[in-house]
Scaffold this motif. Structure first.
Motif, mmCIF file in Angstrom:
data_model
loop_
_atom_site.group_PDB
_atom_site.id
_atom_site.type_symbol
_atom_site.label_atom_id
_atom_site.label_comp_id
_atom_site.label_asym_id
_atom_site.label_seq_id
_atom_site.Cartn_x
_atom_site.Cartn_y
_atom_site.Cartn_z
ATOM 1 N N GLU A 29 -0.613 -6.040 -7.451
ATOM 2 C CA GLU A 29 -2.006 -5.869 -7.038
ATOM 3 C C GLU A 29 -2.927 -5.447 -8.186
ATOM 4 O O GLU A 29 -4.144 -5.426 -8.011
ATOM 5 C CB GLU A 29 -2.089 -4.791 -5.936
ATOM 6 N N LEU A 30 -2.356 -5.102 -9.321
ATOM 7 C CA LEU A 30 -3.144 -4.596 -10.447
ATOM 8 C C LEU A 30 -2.779 -5.333 -11.736
ATOM 9 O O LEU A 30 -1.658 -5.838 -11.873
ATOM 10 C CB LEU A 30 -2.869 -3.093 -10.660
ATOM 11 N N ARG A 31 -3.730 -5.369 -12.662
ATOM 12 C CA ARG A 31 -3.399 -5.809 -14.014
ATOM 13 C C ARG A 31 -2.805 -4.593 -14.724
ATOM 14 O O ARG A 31 -3.522 -3.769 -15.274
ATOM 15 C CB ARG A 31 -4.640 -6.315 -14.739
ATOM 16 N N LEU A 32 -1.502 -4.514 -14.719
ATOM 17 C CA LEU A 32 -0.805 -3.272 -15.043
ATOM 18 C C LEU A 32 -0.126 -3.317 -16.404
ATOM 19 O O LEU A 32 0.565 -4.284 -16.744
ATOM 20 C CB LEU A 32 0.248 -2.978 -13.967
ATOM 21 N N LEU A 114 -1.284 1.337 -2.722
ATOM 22 C CA LEU A 114 -1.458 -0.054 -2.299
ATOM 23 C C LEU A 114 -2.372 -0.153 -1.075
ATOM 24 O O LEU A 114 -3.193 -1.075 -0.977
ATOM 25 C CB LEU A 114 -0.095 -0.679 -2.008
ATOM 26 N N GLU A 115 -2.246 0.791 -0.153
ATOM 27 C CA GLU A 115 -3.126 0.804 1.014
ATOM 28 C C GLU A 115 -4.573 1.043 0.598
ATOM 29 O O GLU A 115 -5.504 0.423 1.141
ATOM 30 C CB GLU A 115 -2.677 1.887 1.987
ATOM 31 N N ALA A 116 -4.779 1.955 -0.350
ATOM 32 C CA ALA A 116 -6.137 2.222 -0.824
ATOM 33 C C ALA A 116 -6.742 0.981 -1.472
ATOM 34 O O ALA A 116 -7.937 0.693 -1.304
ATOM 35 C CB ALA A 116 -6.121 3.387 -1.812
ATOM 36 N N LEU A 117 -5.904 0.226 -2.197
ATOM 37 C CA LEU A 117 -6.389 -1.020 -2.798
ATOM 38 C C LEU A 117 -6.741 -2.034 -1.718
ATOM 39 O O LEU A 117 -7.792 -2.682 -1.784
ATOM 40 C CB LEU A 117 -5.316 -1.587 -3.732
ATOM 41 N N ALA A 118 -5.859 -2.176 -0.721
ATOM 42 C CA ALA A 118 -6.090 -3.155 0.339
ATOM 43 C C ALA A 118 -7.342 -2.829 1.134
ATOM 44 O O ALA A 118 -8.071 -3.738 1.565
ATOM 45 C CB ALA A 118 -4.869 -3.215 1.259
ATOM 46 N N GLU A 119 -7.604 -1.542 1.343
ATOM 47 C CA GLU A 119 -8.763 -1.110 2.126
ATOM 48 C C GLU A 119 -10.019 -0.949 1.274
ATOM 49 O O GLU A 119 -11.073 -0.596 1.800
ATOM 50 C CB GLU A 119 -8.443 0.225 2.809
ATOM 51 N N PHE A 306 -7.378 8.516 -6.661
ATOM 52 C CA PHE A 306 -7.204 7.275 -5.903
ATOM 53 C C PHE A 306 -5.899 7.334 -5.132
ATOM 54 O O PHE A 306 -4.859 7.715 -5.670
ATOM 55 C CB PHE A 306 -7.194 6.078 -6.854
ATOM 56 N N GLY A 307 -5.957 6.987 -3.856
ATOM 57 C CA GLY A 307 -4.735 6.946 -3.064
ATOM 58 C C GLY A 307 -4.920 7.523 -1.688
ATOM 59 O O GLY A 307 -5.414 6.842 -0.786
ATOM 60 N N PRO A 308 -4.532 8.804 -1.483
ATOM 61 C CA PRO A 308 -4.563 9.352 -0.124
ATOM 62 C C PRO A 308 -5.982 9.570 0.371
ATOM 63 O O PRO A 308 -6.874 9.929 -0.407
ATOM 64 C CB PRO A 308 -3.830 10.689 -0.271
ATOM 65 N N PRO A 309 -6.227 9.375 1.656
ATOM 66 C CA PRO A 309 -7.547 9.698 2.202
ATOM 67 C C PRO A 309 -7.786 11.189 2.144
ATOM 68 O O PRO A 309 -6.844 11.990 2.196
ATOM 69 C CB PRO A 309 -7.463 9.198 3.648
ATOM 70 N N ALA A 310 -9.040 11.600 2.056
ATOM 71 C CA ALA A 310 -9.389 12.996 1.847
ATOM 72 C C ALA A 310 -8.880 13.904 2.946
ATOM 73 O O ALA A 310 -8.539 15.057 2.705
ATOM 74 C CB ALA A 310 -10.897 13.142 1.696
ATOM 75 N N GLU A 311 -8.807 13.414 4.173
ATOM 76 C CA GLU A 311 -8.458 14.293 5.282
ATOM 77 C C GLU A 311 -7.014 14.743 5.263
ATOM 78 O O GLU A 311 -6.608 15.617 6.025
ATOM 79 C CB GLU A 311 -8.759 13.630 6.631
ATOM 80 N N THR A 312 -6.174 14.188 4.375
ATOM 81 C CA THR A 312 -4.778 14.597 4.335
ATOM 82 C C THR A 312 -4.506 15.665 3.302
ATOM 83 O O THR A 312 -3.374 16.013 3.064
ATOM 84 C CB THR A 312 -3.865 13.383 4.012
#
Length: 319
Positions: A29-32, A114-119, A306-312
């Motif tokens: 999903e990224l140019r890594l 990956l979820e953060a990228l997809a969303e 980047f990654g987890p939503p803030a509420e967690t």
């Protein structure tokens, strides 16, 4: 999105196979670009280089020390827009990542990215702490905890494994042999008169201060990565005082510790500690030697996580 994966191959809970799987998943999903550290300070160099090259994201796979180095490399880079950071835990405790809601399992943490990228999720802006010229992500301390960190680092340097029980043994040994029993610190907080007679001072950027296995040790429950610093200091190291405070820190729940000899403030922009003689300083579990004074300050909105939503990001009581 251009990303650099910084890997500490010697981190406690990482393996070659796990690193390969992580890199493969992110590269889909990224140019890594993948970089492995080769010693102390190298992660900072790699992060600074990624920043100057225009990377959008730096993913850290390692423990708290590697995360700290990457953060300092990004913040101190000479040029370039600061990239976001993401953390895939690889250490033994991973305080910063766990406090911010990153899954402690590397596979789960990768899925969060990956979820953060997809969303197309926007990064969360987080504050950092600054101890003189060294940034920290979760805590810094003067006195007993720094001396314990130094002792544990010496054990690690000999090639022996470290554990929570080792930290406890070293803490008890230093306490019982009189280390830190002399009040050498004067604490200065905004809007207050200087407080002399301080034995130790902890400064937090997030809650909790650290973890004991799965249990959160919460010195300053009102401290968040969106606000200022938490300060926790003791003006007595007598056995009844220490036993009472430690007991409160180990219990479940969100109530802050209380004691007559305890100074505790949340969400302060800065703190200044002066020492009558040089005292050890640790930052994110890294011993930096002795200091005669340290100026701490909060740096609001310093980086994008980047990654987890803030509420967690708030650990459950007793976690």
């Amino acid at each position: 999105m251009r990303a650099v994966l910084v890997v500490n191959p010697h981190a406690t809970s990482t393996t070659g196979r796990r690193r390969d799987l992580l890199a493969h998943a992110l590269a889909s999903e990224l140019r890594l670009a993948v970089e492995q550290t080769n010693g102390r300070g190298h992660a900072s160099e790699l992060a600074a280089r990624a920043t100057e090259a225009g990377a959008d994201l730096v993913v850290v796979h390692g423990g708290d020390g590697t995360v700290n180095e990457v953060v300092n490399g990004i913040m101190k880079a000479g040029t370039g827009t600061r990239p976001m950071i993401a953390v895939v835990p690889g250490g033994s405790t991973n305080v910063f990542a766990r406090a911010l809601g990153v899954d402690p399992d590397p596979t789960g943490a990768t899925e969060q990215i990956l979820e953060a990228l997809a969303e197309r999720r926007l990064p969360r802006r987080i504050s950092l702490g600054l101890a003189d010229d060294r940034y920290f992500t979760f805590n810094a301390g003067l006195g007993l905890d720094a001396e314990v960190v130094h002792a544990v680092e010496e054990v690690r340097g000999s090639g022996r494994a470290i554990s929570n029980s080792l930290h406890v043994r070293k803490t008890l040994r230093h306490y019982l042999t009189g280390h830190g029993r002399t009040a050498r610190l004067t604490l200065e907080l905004p809007g207050r008169e200087p407080i002399p007679g301080v034995h130790l001072a902890f400064v937090s950027n997030v809650d909790p201060w650290t973890y004991w296995e799965k249990r959160a040790i919460r010195t300053n429950p009102g401290t968040t990565a969106d606000g200022g610093l938490g300060v926790f200091a003791l003006t007595s190291m007598k056995v009844p005082t220490v036993a009472r405070v430690v007991g409160q820190l180990l219990r479940s729940g969100e109530a802050p510790p209380r004691a007559g000899a305890l100074i505790r403030e949340d969400d302060v922009p800065s703190a200044h500690v002066r020492c009558s003689e040089p005292v050890g300083l640790q930052v994110d579990g890294d011993y930096l030697g002795t200091r005669s004074e340290v100026r701490f300050r909060s740096v609001p909105g310093a980086l994008g996580l980047f990654g987890p939503p803030a509420e967690t990001d708030t650990p459950a009581a007793g976690d």
